[in-house]
Motif scaffolding. Structure first.
Motif, PDB file in Angstrom:
ATOM      1  N   ILE A 330       0.857  -1.194   0.000  1.00 22.37           N
ATOM      2  CA  ILE A 330       0.000   0.000   0.000  1.00 22.37           C
ATOM      3  C   ILE A 330       0.888   1.237   0.000  1.00 22.37           C
ATOM      4  CG2 ILE A 330      -1.798   1.277   1.232  1.00 22.37           C
ATOM      5  CD1 ILE A 330      -2.717  -1.354   2.466  1.00 22.37           C
ATOM      6  N   GLU A 331       0.555   2.215  -0.864  1.00 21.03           N
ATOM      7  CA  GLU A 331       1.276   3.475  -0.948  1.00 21.03           C
ATOM      8  C   GLU A 331       0.294   4.635  -0.750  1.00 21.03           C
ATOM      9  OE1 GLU A 331       4.444   3.619  -1.121  1.00 21.03           O
ATOM     10  OE2 GLU A 331       4.956   1.568  -1.702  1.00 21.03           O
ATOM     11  N   THR A 332       0.818   5.869  -0.759  1.00 18.95           N
ATOM     12  CA  THR A 332      -0.034   7.040  -0.527  1.00 18.95           C
ATOM     13  C   THR A 332      -0.085   7.953  -1.742  1.00 18.95           C
ATOM     14  OG1 THR A 332       1.825   8.269   0.429  1.00 18.95           O
ATOM     15  CG2 THR A 332       0.414   7.047   1.948  1.00 18.95           C
ATOM     16  N   ARG A 333      -1.159   8.748  -1.797  1.00 17.23           N
ATOM     17  CA  ARG A 333      -1.430   9.820  -2.744  1.00 17.23           C
ATOM     18  C   ARG A 333      -1.833   9.316  -4.132  1.00 17.23           C
ATOM     19  NH1 ARG A 333      -1.189  14.866  -1.648  1.00 17.23           N
ATOM     20  NH2 ARG A 333       0.223  14.583   0.104  1.00 17.23           N
ATOM     21  N   TRP A 334      -3.111   8.994  -4.209  1.00 20.34           N
ATOM     22  CA  TRP A 334      -3.746   8.687  -5.498  1.00 20.34           C
ATOM     23  C   TRP A 334      -4.840   9.722  -5.702  1.00 20.34           C
ATOM     24  CZ3 TRP A 334      -1.985   5.119  -8.833  1.00 20.34           C
ATOM     25  CH2 TRP A 334      -2.763   4.771  -9.944  1.00 20.34           C
ATOM     26  N   GLY A 335      -4.732  10.506  -6.764  1.00 21.12           N
ATOM     27  CA  GLY A 335      -5.656  11.615  -6.959  1.00 21.12           C
ATOM     28  C   GLY A 335      -6.804  11.296  -7.900  1.00 21.12           C
ATOM     29  N   TYR A 336      -7.833  12.161  -7.871  1.00 20.59           N
ATOM     30  CA  TYR A 336      -9.046  11.939  -8.665  1.00 20.59           C
ATOM     31  C   TYR A 336      -9.443  13.239  -9.375  1.00 20.59           C
ATOM     32  CZ  TYR A 336      -9.003   7.913  -5.642  1.00 20.59           C
ATOM     33  OH  TYR A 336      -8.606   6.789  -4.980  1.00 20.59           O
ATOM     34  N   GLY A 355     -19.642  -6.357  -5.069  1.00 17.50           N
ATOM     35  CA  GLY A 355     -19.083  -5.058  -4.730  1.00 17.50           C
ATOM     36  C   GLY A 355     -17.572  -5.042  -4.828  1.00 17.50           C
ATOM     37  N   PHE A 356     -16.994  -3.893  -4.473  1.00 17.60           N
ATOM     38  CA  PHE A 356     -15.544  -3.715  -4.462  1.00 17.60           C
ATOM     39  C   PHE A 356     -15.106  -3.230  -3.081  1.00 17.60           C
ATOM     40  CE2 PHE A 356     -16.268  -2.065  -9.034  1.00 17.60           C
ATOM     41  CZ  PHE A 356     -16.302  -3.355  -9.539  1.00 17.60           C
ATOM     42  N   GLY A 357     -13.838  -3.462  -2.779  1.00 21.19           N
ATOM     43  CA  GLY A 357     -13.189  -2.781  -1.679  1.00 21.19           C
ATOM     44  C   GLY A 357     -12.330  -1.668  -2.265  1.00 21.19           C
ATOM     45  N   LEU A 358     -12.469  -0.432  -1.769  1.00 17.01           N
ATOM     46  CA  LEU A 358     -11.730   0.715  -2.302  1.00 17.01           C
ATOM     47  C   LEU A 358     -10.886   1.359  -1.207  1.00 17.01           C
ATOM     48  CD1 LEU A 358     -14.528   2.445  -4.441  1.00 17.01           C
ATOM     49  CD2 LEU A 358     -12.792   0.801  -5.207  1.00 17.01           C
ATOM     50  N   PHE A 359      -9.780   1.973  -1.615  1.00 15.24           N
ATOM     51  CA  PHE A 359      -8.952   2.720  -0.675  1.00 15.24           C
ATOM     52  C   PHE A 359      -9.577   4.091  -0.411  1.00 15.24           C
ATOM     53  CE2 PHE A 359      -5.443  -0.037  -2.340  1.00 15.24           C
ATOM     54  CZ  PHE A 359      -5.147  -0.638  -1.125  1.00 15.24           C
ATOM     55  N   GLY A 360      -9.323   4.628   0.821  1.00 16.86           N
ATOM     56  CA  GLY A 360      -9.842   5.920   1.212  1.00 16.86           C
ATOM     57  C   GLY A 360      -8.745   6.930   1.518  1.00 16.86           C
ATOM     58  N   SER A 361      -9.143   8.000   2.193  1.00  9.83           N
ATOM     59  CA  SER A 361      -8.354   9.226   2.355  1.00  9.83           C
ATOM     60  C   SER A 361      -7.023   9.011   3.089  1.00  9.83           C
ATOM     61  CB  SER A 361      -9.194  10.247   3.120  1.00  9.83           C
ATOM     62  OG  SER A 361      -8.438  11.375   3.449  1.00  9.83           O
ATOM     63  N   ILE A 362      -6.023   9.850   2.667  1.00 15.46           N
ATOM     64  CA  ILE A 362      -4.750   9.910   3.395  1.00 15.46           C
ATOM     65  C   ILE A 362      -4.726  11.153   4.289  1.00 15.46           C
ATOM     66  CG2 ILE A 362      -3.472   8.642   1.633  1.00 15.46           C
ATOM     67  CD1 ILE A 362      -2.418  11.353   0.617  1.00 15.46           C
ATOM     68  N   GLY A 394      -9.468   7.524   7.357  1.00 22.64           N
ATOM     69  CA  GLY A 394      -8.085   7.978   7.241  1.00 22.64           C
ATOM     70  C   GLY A 394      -7.062   6.867   7.316  1.00 22.64           C
ATOM     71  N   SER A 395      -7.487   5.659   7.585  1.00 20.42           N
ATOM     72  CA  SER A 395      -6.553   4.531   7.656  1.00 20.42           C
ATOM     73  C   SER A 395      -6.311   3.974   6.266  1.00 20.42           C
ATOM     74  CB  SER A 395      -7.127   3.428   8.552  1.00 20.42           C
ATOM     75  OG  SER A 395      -8.232   2.789   7.914  1.00 20.42           O
ATOM     76  N   ASP A 396      -5.370   3.032   6.164  1.00 21.86           N
ATOM     77  CA  ASP A 396      -5.112   2.412   4.861  1.00 21.86           C
ATOM     78  C   ASP A 396      -5.967   1.159   4.646  1.00 21.86           C
ATOM     79  OD1 ASP A 396      -3.944   0.620   6.577  1.00 21.86           O
ATOM     80  OD2 ASP A 396      -1.914   0.798   5.757  1.00 21.86           O
ATOM     81  N   SER A 397      -7.043   1.020   5.426  1.00 24.17           N
ATOM     82  CA  SER A 397      -7.986  -0.088   5.234  1.00 24.17           C
ATOM     83  C   SER A 397      -8.766   0.119   3.932  1.00 24.17           C
ATOM     84  CB  SER A 397      -8.965  -0.160   6.404  1.00 24.17           C
ATOM     85  OG  SER A 397      -8.293  -0.344   7.635  1.00 24.17           O
ATOM     86  N   GLY A 429      -2.929   0.816  -4.029  1.00 25.18           N
ATOM     87  CA  GLY A 429      -2.247  -0.463  -3.939  1.00 25.18           C
ATOM     88  C   GLY A 429      -0.984  -0.507  -4.769  1.00 25.18           C
ATOM     89  N   ALA A 430      -0.016  -1.310  -4.308  1.00 27.95           N
ATOM     90  CA  ALA A 430       1.243  -1.503  -5.033  1.00 27.95           C
ATOM     91  C   ALA A 430       1.597  -2.987  -5.023  1.00 27.95           C
ATOM     92  CB  ALA A 430       2.356  -0.683  -4.400  1.00 27.95           C
TER      93      ALA A 430
END
Length: 474
Positions: A330-336, A355-362, A394-397, A429-430
């Motif tokens: 898991i890495e940080t900063r994916w923009g939209y 459904g999907f599991g998606l990453f949330g806010s940093i 705010g977690s990487d869950s 994700g990485a």
């Protein structure tokens, strides 16, 4: 001495000598005992060759020896005259006991059974005489009928077990009809379960169009069918066409509606997309103009008007919810910026994506709006989509986003998982995996293969990006 027995008297002979003397005195016994029907002579002393009661009774099965009743079984050219023994039948069946020993006992030496198949009746007698079960695919249903008719539950159970072992999507509808006819609720439940799991295959089988209207309604009432409603409607139209032919009616839309009767009201048209409804049911002629208009309004306006058809989803999901994770890091900063994140995938077996599991806010807690889709990769058809949202802590869950209805995924066909997010920068994700093998709880493996989805893509690929999880049922 008067009354003395000489050494050559039969009473002083050994048992073997007595038997020899008996045979010498009745040299033609075997021939004399043979039936007058031209059948083979009965072997003398056949009893001595049978070491158990079972062997002796098995020898008597379908045998003229000591028979005191004959059954004329079947009708027409298939009729057979079968010998039997009242004692054996009375011991094995309460129905036969009443027939031969009750207050209304028959005195006839012949009993006609035009409603019973000869092969099935012989299977029943074989069981009563020897405990042997001899059934096959062609005789099991008629044997089940005969076992029920003469109250032989052990043979009935053997027939049901045979049917369970040979149940498949190809014969599920045929067996369901028979199970309902013979009042076998356990077998009926297994047939319905098989239809739930393999709905498309079962509806494609020849036996589907042969079922009666009541059985069709039982199936349409189920919430657990694993098929899209538009495909279910197509199958129901096939059934209506066959029913028109059975009733010697022209298969016009009006007559199809007539033969469907209450079954038409069990089709969940509101579950279709407006495109599916417009290209199929709306043009079938089976629905009235008023029904078509009300359904189009249901699809296109808010608040939605009420319709005459059920709209509760068919929950075609069995077993446990399953999730695959396609990233190892898991890495940080994916923009939209309004562009969709997409990943292309195939599976090796039929599944239902929910459904999907998606990453949330940093940046701490934040809310996201998201549109999720499953797209057929080759034709570009959107198979399912839903506008929803989720709150990130705010977690990487990962955070679950679910479709309104399950989406059927067919083996070895390419699909695109798509998510268009509105919200702050997120984790991503990485170290992505091109192949993910998942052990299913109900047995077997689900193999996902991932490839890059070209086109309007926000950057998600096999190696990194969004949509880290796919949530599904088998």
């Amino acid at each position: 001495m008067a009354g003395a027995v000489g050494s050559n008297h039969p009473l002083n002979a050994t048992p073997q000598q007595q038997l020899q003397q008996h045979q010498q005195q009745r040299p033609n016994l075997a021939i004399a005992a043979a039936p007058s029907t031209g059948e083979q002579p009965i072997p003398y002393n056949w009893q001595a060759t049978k070491t158990t009661v079972k062997e002796r009774f098995t020898f008597m099965f379908n045998n003229e020896i000591l028979s005191d009743v004959h059954f004329i079984v079947g009708k027409g050219i298939q009729t057979q005259r079968i010998p039997a023994h009242k004692f054996v039948l009375s011991v094995g069946s309460a129905v036969f006991y009443a027939m031969f020993n009750g207050g209304m006992a028959t005195q006839s030496a012949e009993v006609e059974l035009p409603d019973v198949e000869p092969a099935a009746f012989l299977a029943l007698l074989r069981f009563l005489y020897s405990d042997e079960v001899q059934i096959g695919p062609e005789t099991v249903m008629t044997t089940l009928y005969t076992a029920k008719k003469y109250a032989v539950p052990a043979l009935e159970s053997a027939c049901v077990e045979f049917l369970k072992r040979n149940l498949s999507s190809d014969n599920a509808f045929m067996l369901l009809t028979q199970a309902r006819l013979f009042d076998e609720p356990q077998l009926a439940a297994l047939c319905l379960e098989s239809i739930d799991k393999n709905t498309s295959e079962a509806l494609s089988a020849e036996g589907f169009t042969d079922i009666d209207l009541e059985t069709l309604c039982v199936v349409l009432e189920r919430d657990t069918l694993g098929i899209k409603e538009c495909k279910l409607f197509t199958a129901v139209v096939r059934w209506a066409n066959a029913e028109c032919h059975r009733q010697q009616m022209s298969p016009t839309p009006e007559n199809k509606r007539l033969v469907l009767g209450h079954a038409l009201k069990l089709i969940r048209f509101p579950l279709m997309s407006v495109e599916e409804f417009a290209s199929g049911a709306a043009q079938s002629g089976i629905l009235t103009d008023r029904e078509v208009v009300s359904l189009f309004l249901h699809f296109t306006v808010n608040p939605k008007p009420t319709v005459e058809f059920p709209d509760n989803p068919r929950c075609c999901l069995t077993g446990k919810e399953q999730t695959i994770q396609r990233f190892l890091g898991i890495e940080t900063r994916w923009g939209y910026s309004g562009t969709s994140d997409r990943i292309r995938f195939t599976v090796n077996r039929r599944i239902f994506v929910v459904g999907f599991g998606l990453f949330g806010s940093i940046h701490g807690p934040a809310d996201y709006q998201v549109n999720i889709q499953i797209i057929h990769a080759e034709g570009g058809t959107i198979l399912g989509q839903y506008d929803t949202g989720f709150s990130s802590d705010g977690s990487d869950s990962t955070f679950r986003v679910m479709f309104k209805e399950p989406i059927e995924i067919t083996p070895n066909i390419s699909y695109i998982a798509c998510a268009t997010l509105k919200g702050p920068d997120s984790h991503y994700g990485a170290k992505g995996m091109r192949k993910v093998v998942h052990e299913s709880p109900n047995g077997g493996k689900v193999v996902f293969q991932f490839t890059y989805a070209a086109g309007n893509n926000n950057g998600t690929s096999v190696e990194d990006g969004q949509i880290p999880e796919i949530i599904f049922f088998t």
